[in-house]
Design an enzyme around this catalytic site. Structure first.
Site, PDB file in Angstrom:
ATOM      1  N   ASP A 127       0.709  -1.228   0.070  1.00  0.00           N
ATOM      2  CA  ASP A 127       0.002  -0.088  -0.034  1.00  0.00           C
ATOM      3  C   ASP A 127       0.861   1.047   0.125  1.00  0.00           C
ATOM      4  OD1 ASP A 127      -2.306   1.481  -0.244  1.00  0.00           O
ATOM      5  OD2 ASP A 127      -2.911   1.388   2.016  1.00  0.00           O
ATOM      6  N   HIS A 131      -4.338  13.812   0.615  1.00  0.00           N
ATOM      7  CA  HIS A 131      -4.632  13.025   1.605  1.00  0.00           C
ATOM      8  C   HIS A 131      -3.293  13.021   2.681  1.00  0.00           C
ATOM      9  CE1 HIS A 131      -5.612   9.528   4.369  1.00  0.00           C
ATOM     10  NE2 HIS A 131      -4.557   8.985   4.066  1.00  0.00           N
ATOM     11  N   ARG A 154       0.661  16.979  12.699  1.00  0.00           N
ATOM     12  CA  ARG A 154       2.032  17.805  12.808  1.00  0.00           C
ATOM     13  C   ARG A 154       1.769  19.336  12.549  1.00  0.00           C
ATOM     14  NH1 ARG A 154       3.323  12.873  10.626  1.00  0.00           N
ATOM     15  NH2 ARG A 154       3.021  14.008   8.508  1.00  0.00           N
ATOM     16  N   GLU A 185     -11.236   3.452   3.231  1.00  0.00           N
ATOM     17  CA  GLU A 185     -10.071   4.461   2.490  1.00  0.00           C
ATOM     18  C   GLU A 185     -10.258   4.280   1.227  1.00  0.00           C
ATOM     19  OE1 GLU A 185      -6.550   5.495   5.127  1.00  0.00           O
ATOM     20  OE2 GLU A 185      -6.037   3.900   3.762  1.00  0.00           O
ATOM     21  N   GLU A 218      -9.211   4.111  -2.688  1.00  0.00           N
ATOM     22  CA  GLU A 218      -8.103   3.646  -3.239  1.00  0.00           C
ATOM     23  C   GLU A 218      -8.349   3.189  -4.630  1.00  0.00           C
ATOM     24  OE1 GLU A 218      -4.751   2.063  -1.088  1.00  0.00           O
ATOM     25  OE2 GLU A 218      -5.374   2.786   0.648  1.00  0.00           O
TER      26      GLU A 218
END
Lengths: 473, 473
Positions: free
Chosen positions: B159, B166, B175, B236, B238
């Site tokens: 992955d 994202h 952060r 998610e 994808e």
């Protein structure tokens, strides 16, 4: 189980060329996949001294009493009918050990016990092979004449981080002793998904990987990596555990069911690591190219039953020591381990002496590390319970790595990273050589050995070998 | 390649019940693995409108001119001899698409083009099936009568984290915007090894995982995790890429060889994520139990050739924009992408419109996110070049996930984590429901669609569906 509760007189095999200190004594009977010059088809075998016994040959021989041997010595209570025989014959003729592993531990136990009886001097069953010259000629082969395959088809490979002293030492390097262990380390067996496609059998050369590297991580300003061959190539001394029976997706394996229900056996594992690639790539999702260029397995699977006499306790988990403050170990990780087959043997770890030899391109050998598998803090049943807690399915042949095993002492380290304190200190080798990390042509040999065990002899893993070769330009 | 360079008149199929807006138009021809009530053996098929065509039935029919159909429309220059036919027949009768994928892209292209000719109104080849009532009855099945398997046997699953918005949004949460992207993010496609054993096909229920959770991460003092059902269960969005031909261990794949040489096709992928388990476990080795309890794949593989007309450029990499300061992109990641088959189509990404539907247990459906696969910053050829840079072998059937795809806008997010700003904001759903994370009984549907493409019609992925069920106690 009968064998080890019987008289403790030393037992011997009639198989020639089986030295008293062979790791493949009667007490072991490890399984592997062999090929020969005459027949390149991979097939199961066991190792005994300096010979291997081709198990497919036993299933095919019209003069060998297969059913009698593999059912009459049975120590489990399953009815052994023709279907079971057919299934076992097919498993022992397969190109990997997956079919045999999937039969489950009671069958592994029965077959191992039967093979011990077949190979032991002066048991009634010894005649079936010992006195059948034609079959012996065909099935009992000098170890030097066979080539080994990977023992199993490995679907998924998970690498844990259960070596307490390794985790602590590496943590000190990166974060100092105060924060060496992350807060989760003592609460769960930290692990990550590894790469199955690059697992190779002992003896396969390992190409030095290329990768992105940050040459001066401390430099200020924008980071400018370069792409080139790894300059900090390392090994990792690990114990590997192979899965026998699968669990269904969505169903967790209880810690006390893992051993009997799901563990096939153990191998040595060298999880080669590119430290410079790792330090640049691993934030935030973990190691990737630093690990997926190659991992080496020893070829002989030591069955779970062969290790039972060597049970011991591992490194004490600080969480357990300090239950009030920490909340203690989560329930699903609390195990009550007493051997089911060896009276008095207790503990979730095994006292396997581990050694690392470094061989220079000139052929000089130095033993650079000695430790024990008892330096793990998490047991494989705990790893399995944690791995499946959320319902993740383990499949037959899946590989779990322990993570690097190191002891507390300076000469007990399982990686060059630790031995050289992050590359700052050279290690001395025979032949006037020194190293911080691996050069092309260097070889690493891992060995594991339970020493003279019980009444049968030594239980060892043999060697797990890999030599570094120059990577592609 | 011929098809798309021919006249642009709209083309139609003679297959009934093929609506003009079907994602499975003549332009698509996606491959999957079907089972039916009459025959539970998994076998390859393609989707066309509301039907599927059982390809194994074509290989077995004595009245179907297999060799003529699948060689005479050949657009590659390989000699097509009896061996090739036998190999192709075997691949199209296998229980997974691995054997077909391993034949390589020129064969996929030839077979897809031949199937388009077979299914198109008024081509000379259409008669072979259209006018063969018995074969049509046997091979052309209403989609509602088949069950789908996973399309491939997946050896390893990797992955990536290539969705720029994202990565940025999640980085901001953890952060702040200054340090949102880690320094390595723009230099290499960050990725990690996932779990292959828990990949399931669309429609398979997903059990809410249990796991270790730190309920109050901000609390001072020793961390005291609890074990219980995940409370922050997420999806998610994808794109998945499936590998055709393998590379040898030790040999890197060049970025410009990846597409033609190693990519089979694409699927939608829902990489279910347990956010509370993830945040406690993932330091320092990455996500583990937070991801390995289930990943859902759409059943139909859209071949690489079907996406060629929809090439586009992705999110510009800041490293490229700012070459002097950053050192620019590493050589092995620089690609020169122009479609080999569609004139003018350029770029490493595909303009696939992606949508996420949320279905409540009461059956109310809300489209909660819309974005595009062009929001990726790294292309799959770049991911493949990076993955193999150190020599890691990719095998036929390996799965690469793009990582979560989100656009910059508030309604363009590919996970609840982003939509709810880390669980702080509820999203509104039809039926007067609100959510931060998934409740038992909730279902997520991913859709991907390239819209009315070229002269044949739409190229879509169909649906990738999973419903959350209560986990075991």
């Amino acid at each position: 189980m009968s064998s080890s509760s019987q008289a403790a007189a030393p037992r011997r095999t009639w198989v020639p060329d089986c030295p008293a200190d062979s790791p493949f004594s009667l007490a072991n009977i490890p399984f592997g996949i062999i090929r020969t010059r005459n027949d390149n088809t991979p097939r199961p075998a066991i190792a005994i001294g300096n010979h291997v016994l081709d198990l497919r040959a036993l299933t095919r021989s019209s003069s060998f009493p297969f059913a009698e041997i593999f059912s009459s010595t049975s120590s489990d209570n399953n009815a052994n009918d023709d279907n079971d025989d057919a299934e076992l014959k097919q498993a022992l003729s397969s190109p990997t050990l997956n079919a045999f592993a999937a039969l489950g531990r009671p069958v592994h136990r029965r077959v191992r016990t039967a093979l011990q009886a077949l190979l032991e001097t002066d048991t009634p069953h010894a005649t079936a092979l010992r006195d059948n010259a034609a079959l012996r000629e065909e099935a009992l082969l000098p170890k030097t004449t066979v080539r080994m395959n990977l023992p199993m088809s490995i679907g998924d490979y998970t690498d844990f981080y259960a070596g307490y002293h390794h985790a602590y030492a590496v943590g000190c390097m990166f974060r100092g002793p105060e924060n060496a262990l992350q807060p989760n380390y003592t609460h769960l067996p930290v692990g990550y998904h590894g790469r199955a496609s690059s697992i190779v059998v002992s003896g396969t050369p390992i190409s030095r990987p290329k990768g992105q590297i940050l040459l001066d991580p401390a430099a200020t300003g924008p980071k400018k990596p370069v792409t080139g061959p790894c300059r900090r190539l390392d090994f990792e001394l690990e114990l590997g555990c192979l899965i026998s029976r699968p669990n269904a997706m969505g169903e967790a394996i209880k810690v006390d069911d893992a051993d009997e229900g799901h563990i096939f056996g153990y191998v040595l594992l060298n999880d080669w690591s590119a430290r410079d690639i790792q330090s640049w790539e691993y934030v935030p999702l973990g190691p990737f190219n630093s690990k997926n260029f190659g991992s080496t397995l020893s070829p002989w699977v030591v069955l779970a039953d062969a290790l039972e006499p060597f049970r011991c306790h591992g490194v004490e988990n600080p969480v357990v020591r300090n239950e009030e403050e920490t909340g203690g170990l989560q329930d699903y990780l609390r195990e009550k381990v007493a051997s089911t087959s060896v009276p008095g043997a207790r503990g979730g770890m095994f006292d396997i002496r581990l050694e690392v030899d470094f061989i220079t391109p000139q052929g000089d050998t130095t033993t650079i590390g000695k430790t024990s598998a008892s330096q793990l803090m998490w047991s494989f049943p705990q790893m399995i319970a944690h791995h499946t807690l959320g319902g993740c399915p383990l499949r037959t042949g899946d590989l779990l790595g322990s993570g690097t095993i190191s002891g507390p002492g300076a000469r007990e380290k399982g990686s060059l990273l630790e031995m050289t304190e992050g590359g700052k200190k050279e290690i001395m080798l025979a032949g006037m050589e020194v190293r911080t990390f691996l050069k092309d042509g260097d070889a690493i040999v891992l060995r594991g050995d339970c020493g003279a065990g019980v009444e049968y002899g030594r239980v060892g893993f043999g060697e797990c070998v890999g030599r570094i070769q120059t990577g592609l330009p």
